[in-house]
Design a protein around this motif. Structure first.
Motif, PDB file in Angstrom:
ATOM      1  N   ARG A 127       0.818  -1.194   0.000  1.00  0.00           N
ATOM      2  CA  ARG A 127      -0.072  -0.035   0.116  1.00  0.00           C
ATOM      3  C   ARG A 127       0.785   1.207  -0.117  1.00  0.00           C
ATOM      4  NH1 ARG A 127      -2.533   3.539   3.275  1.00  0.00           N
ATOM      5  NH2 ARG A 127      -1.492   3.135   5.229  1.00  0.00           N
ATOM      6  N   ARG A 128       1.972   1.124   0.655  1.00  0.00           N
ATOM      7  CA  ARG A 128       2.872   2.329   0.824  1.00  0.00           C
ATOM      8  C   ARG A 128       3.973   2.477  -0.126  1.00  0.00           C
ATOM      9  NH1 ARG A 128       2.716   5.178   5.923  1.00  0.00           N
ATOM     10  NH2 ARG A 128       1.423   4.265   7.556  1.00  0.00           N
ATOM     11  N   PHE A 129       4.193   1.500  -0.977  1.00  0.00           N
ATOM     12  CA  PHE A 129       5.272   1.465  -1.847  1.00  0.00           C
ATOM     13  C   PHE A 129       5.422   2.491  -2.901  1.00  0.00           C
ATOM     14  CE2 PHE A 129       7.200   0.077  -6.138  1.00  0.00           C
ATOM     15  CZ  PHE A 129       8.347  -0.525  -5.514  1.00  0.00           C
ATOM     16  N   ASP A 130       4.181   2.805  -3.493  1.00  0.00           N
ATOM     17  CA  ASP A 130       4.296   3.923  -4.639  1.00  0.00           C
ATOM     18  C   ASP A 130       4.685   5.252  -3.598  1.00  0.00           C
ATOM     19  OD1 ASP A 130       3.543   2.374  -6.676  1.00  0.00           O
ATOM     20  OD2 ASP A 130       1.402   2.984  -6.658  1.00  0.00           O
ATOM     21  N   GLY A 131       4.254   5.468  -2.515  1.00  0.00           N
ATOM     22  CA  GLY A 131       4.535   6.669  -1.983  1.00  0.00           C
ATOM     23  C   GLY A 131       6.233   6.862  -1.422  1.00  0.00           C
ATOM     24  N   ILE A 132       6.570   5.531  -1.202  1.00  0.00           N
ATOM     25  CA  ILE A 132       8.013   5.632  -0.650  1.00  0.00           C
ATOM     26  C   ILE A 132       8.713   5.836  -1.982  1.00  0.00           C
ATOM     27  CG2 ILE A 132       9.864   3.910  -0.282  1.00  0.00           C
ATOM     28  CD1 ILE A 132       7.960   2.493   1.208  1.00  0.00           C
ATOM     29  N   ILE A 133       8.414   5.145  -3.329  1.00  0.00           N
ATOM     30  CA  ILE A 133       9.271   5.545  -4.395  1.00  0.00           C
ATOM     31  C   ILE A 133       9.151   7.114  -4.922  1.00  0.00           C
ATOM     32  CG2 ILE A 133       9.613   4.973  -6.689  1.00  0.00           C
ATOM     33  CD1 ILE A 133      10.455   2.996  -4.872  1.00  0.00           C
ATOM     34  N   ASP A 134       7.692   7.473  -4.560  1.00  0.00           N
ATOM     35  CA  ASP A 134       7.678   9.025  -5.173  1.00  0.00           C
ATOM     36  C   ASP A 134       8.550   9.897  -3.998  1.00  0.00           C
ATOM     37  OD1 ASP A 134       5.653   8.417  -7.003  1.00  0.00           O
ATOM     38  OD2 ASP A 134       3.915   8.676  -5.882  1.00  0.00           O
ATOM     39  N   PHE A 135       8.626   9.785  -2.840  1.00  0.00           N
ATOM     40  CA  PHE A 135       9.438  10.337  -1.934  1.00  0.00           C
ATOM     41  C   PHE A 135      10.670  10.376  -2.293  1.00  0.00           C
ATOM     42  CE2 PHE A 135      11.655  11.886   1.680  1.00  0.00           C
ATOM     43  CZ  PHE A 135      10.733  12.722   2.457  1.00  0.00           C
ATOM     44  N   ALA A 136      11.221   9.122  -2.676  1.00  0.00           N
ATOM     45  CA  ALA A 136      12.518   8.874  -2.938  1.00  0.00           C
ATOM     46  C   ALA A 136      13.101   9.521  -4.302  1.00  0.00           C
ATOM     47  CB  ALA A 136      12.955   7.287  -2.839  1.00  0.00           C
ATOM     48  N   GLU A 137      11.922   9.622  -5.184  1.00  0.00           N
ATOM     49  CA  GLU A 137      12.421  10.103  -6.616  1.00  0.00           C
ATOM     50  C   GLU A 137      13.036   9.114  -7.519  1.00  0.00           C
ATOM     51  OE1 GLU A 137      13.922  13.827  -6.197  1.00  0.00           O
ATOM     52  OE2 GLU A 137      12.620  14.790  -4.877  1.00  0.00           O
ATOM     53  N   LEU A 138      12.692   7.870  -7.334  1.00  0.00           N
ATOM     54  CA  LEU A 138      13.262   6.856  -7.842  1.00  0.00           C
ATOM     55  C   LEU A 138      12.442   6.095  -8.931  1.00  0.00           C
ATOM     56  CD1 LEU A 138      15.369   5.282  -4.785  1.00  0.00           C
ATOM     57  CD2 LEU A 138      16.146   6.831  -6.917  1.00  0.00           C
ATOM     58  N   HIS A 139      11.358   6.827  -9.267  1.00  0.00           N
ATOM     59  CA  HIS A 139      10.687   6.034 -10.677  1.00  0.00           C
ATOM     60  C   HIS A 139      11.322   5.190 -11.405  1.00  0.00           C
ATOM     61  CE1 HIS A 139       8.772   9.962  -8.626  1.00  0.00           C
ATOM     62  NE2 HIS A 139       7.628   9.136  -8.437  1.00  0.00           N
ATOM     63  N   ASP A 140      12.390   5.922 -11.962  1.00  0.00           N
ATOM     64  CA  ASP A 140      13.168   5.364 -13.178  1.00  0.00           C
ATOM     65  C   ASP A 140      14.140   4.019 -12.638  1.00  0.00           C
ATOM     66  OD1 ASP A 140      11.632   6.627 -14.884  1.00  0.00           O
ATOM     67  OD2 ASP A 140      13.159   8.564 -14.955  1.00  0.00           O
ATOM     68  N   PHE A 141      14.295   3.760 -11.532  1.00  0.00           N
ATOM     69  CA  PHE A 141      15.190   3.116 -10.921  1.00  0.00           C
ATOM     70  C   PHE A 141      14.619   1.778  -9.894  1.00  0.00           C
ATOM     71  CE2 PHE A 141      17.190   7.248 -11.738  1.00  0.00           C
ATOM     72  CZ  PHE A 141      18.145   7.048 -12.478  1.00  0.00           C
ATOM     73  N   VAL A 142      13.204   1.541 -10.040  1.00  0.00           N
ATOM     74  CA  VAL A 142      12.524   0.726  -9.290  1.00  0.00           C
ATOM     75  C   VAL A 142      13.149  -0.842  -9.431  1.00  0.00           C
ATOM     76  CG1 VAL A 142      10.442  -0.447  -8.862  1.00  0.00           C
ATOM     77  CG2 VAL A 142      10.537   1.896  -9.124  1.00  0.00           C
ATOM     78  N   ASP A 143      13.737  -1.021 -10.735  1.00  0.00           N
ATOM     79  CA  ASP A 143      14.242  -2.452 -10.903  1.00  0.00           C
ATOM     80  C   ASP A 143      15.938  -2.387 -11.100  1.00  0.00           C
ATOM     81  OD1 ASP A 143      11.660  -3.808 -10.729  1.00  0.00           O
ATOM     82  OD2 ASP A 143      11.160  -2.814 -12.389  1.00  0.00           O
ATOM     83  N   THR A 144      16.338  -1.412 -10.781  1.00  0.00           N
ATOM     84  CA  THR A 144      17.806  -1.187 -10.701  1.00  0.00           C
ATOM     85  C   THR A 144      18.603  -1.852  -9.232  1.00  0.00           C
ATOM     86  OG1 THR A 144      17.572   0.899 -12.049  1.00  0.00           O
ATOM     87  CG2 THR A 144      19.750   0.513 -10.969  1.00  0.00           C
ATOM     88  N   PRO A 145      19.432  -2.468  -9.628  1.00  0.00           N
ATOM     89  CA  PRO A 145      20.052  -3.060  -8.400  1.00  0.00           C
ATOM     90  C   PRO A 145      20.682  -1.635  -7.380  1.00  0.00           C
ATOM     91  CG  PRO A 145      20.803  -4.149 -10.109  1.00  0.00           C
ATOM     92  CD  PRO A 145      19.896  -3.020 -10.769  1.00  0.00           C
ATOM     93  N   TYR A 146      20.452  -2.129  -5.992  1.00  0.00           N
ATOM     94  CA  TYR A 146      20.635  -0.866  -5.277  1.00  0.00           C
ATOM     95  C   TYR A 146      22.266  -0.534  -5.362  1.00  0.00           C
ATOM     96  CZ  TYR A 146      21.561   1.130  -0.504  1.00  0.00           C
ATOM     97  OH  TYR A 146      22.027   1.924   0.259  1.00  0.00           O
ATOM     98  N   LYS A 147      23.026  -1.060  -5.573  1.00  0.00           N
ATOM     99  CA  LYS A 147      24.464  -1.114  -5.533  1.00  0.00           C
ATOM    100  C   LYS A 147      24.827  -0.154  -6.890  1.00  0.00           C
ATOM    101  CE  LYS A 147      25.613  -5.359  -8.239  1.00  0.00           C
ATOM    102  NZ  LYS A 147      26.346  -6.478  -8.351  1.00  0.00           N
ATOM    103  N   HIS A 148      24.062  -0.158  -7.647  1.00  0.00           N
ATOM    104  CA  HIS A 148      24.341   0.986  -9.014  1.00  0.00           C
ATOM    105  C   HIS A 148      23.618   2.394  -8.523  1.00  0.00           C
ATOM    106  CE1 HIS A 148      25.946  -2.313 -10.897  1.00  0.00           C
ATOM    107  NE2 HIS A 148      24.895  -2.937 -11.544  1.00  0.00           N
ATOM    108  N   LEU A 149      23.060   2.677  -7.363  1.00  0.00           N
ATOM    109  CA  LEU A 149      22.381   3.712  -7.070  1.00  0.00           C
ATOM    110  C   LEU A 149      23.663   4.772  -6.513  1.00  0.00           C
ATOM    111  CD1 LEU A 149      19.331   2.927  -5.083  1.00  0.00           C
ATOM    112  CD2 LEU A 149      19.530   3.356  -7.433  1.00  0.00           C
TER     113      LEU A 149
END
Length: 246
Positions: A127-149
């Motif tokens: 339920r909160r996932f979209d809000g978390i991604i919106d806050f983090a401004e990572l819409h284009d990186f949802v399926d990117t490995p964390y180590k590449h951020l």
């Protein structure tokens, strides 16, 4: 809520200068004490205070005085060698931006993992996932490995996840010093919202403006001791006078 949000009594923790000295299981369970051995030092000693529910506490002191160690003890990351720390309810820790995140997992997977490890039910994470991604401004990186951020992206993700947790105590260690001005302002607004909800803030920072903005009370650590516990303005004045030789 009953009781204190945080209660610290006679707290002490001892390190080795090359690596942390670990107590044996015999020491831990039997409560055995030993004298300080050569090469060891007390990072904190004889520290006692209480924090009420809904308080915003700023922890100040020069580098190496025990601030981050205290935060990790409150978070339960470290065990004390003396005394005790009691926290009412859970903690939402922002003390190490990479803590709890797995490099090979994607942003999506890390959100689910980290929120789940903090006790957020799977349906609530969804339920909160979209809000978390919106806050983090990572819409284009949802399926990117964390180590590449980038480091900035990692901070945004960490704050976005932790600030959504329901735990009553928020622990923050300098994380607001990283990131651009726009994101910091977004973080400030979120902290204001959490404080308005009655959350407790335990905030370690060197940023006097942030401390004065959020905190009403301060703890001044000096050489591992609690040198002062008073309103934040008085604590900062004392700290500045000591630091500047005033």
């Amino acid at each position: 809520m009953e009781g204190h949000a945080i209660h610290v009594d006679g707290l002490g923790v001892r390190f080795r200068r090359n690596r942390r000295g670990r107590r044996s299981f015999k020491d831990l369970f039997a409560g055995a004490k030993r004298r300080t051995r050569p090469g060891e030092f007390w990072a904190l000693r004889d520290v006692s205070f209480t924090v009420e529910h809904g308080e915003a506490i700023g922890v100040v002191g020069r580098n190496g005085q025990g601030k981050s160690t205290l935060l990790k003890l409150v978070a339960g990351v470290l065990l004390p060698d003396e005394g005790s720390v009691t926290v009412s309810g859970g903690v939402a820790p922002l003390i190490e931006i990479t803590g709890g995140f797995v490099g090979d997992l994607t942003v999506r997977e890390n959100v689910r993992l980290t929120a789940g490890l903090h006790g957020m039910p799977r349906a609530e994470v969804a339920r909160r996932f979209d809000g978390i991604i919106d806050f983090a401004e990572l819409h284009d990186f949802v399926d990117t490995p964390y180590k590449h951020l980038s480091n900035g992206m990692k901070v945004r993700l960490a704050f976005a996840v932790v600030s959504q947790l329901a735990e009553p105590v928020l622990l923050v260690d300098e994380v607001l010093a990283v990131g651009d001005k726009a994101f910091r302002e977004k973080c400030y607004r979120r902290i204001d919202e959490l404080l308005a909800e009655g959350r407790t803030l335990f905030f370690v920072s060197h940023n006097e403006r942030d401390l004065r903005r959020f905190c009403t009370r301060g703890l001044y650590l000096d050489k591992g001791k609690l040198a002062m516990d008073a309103p934040i303005g008085d604590v900062l004045d004392r700290y500045n006078a000591d630091y500047n030789g005033g």
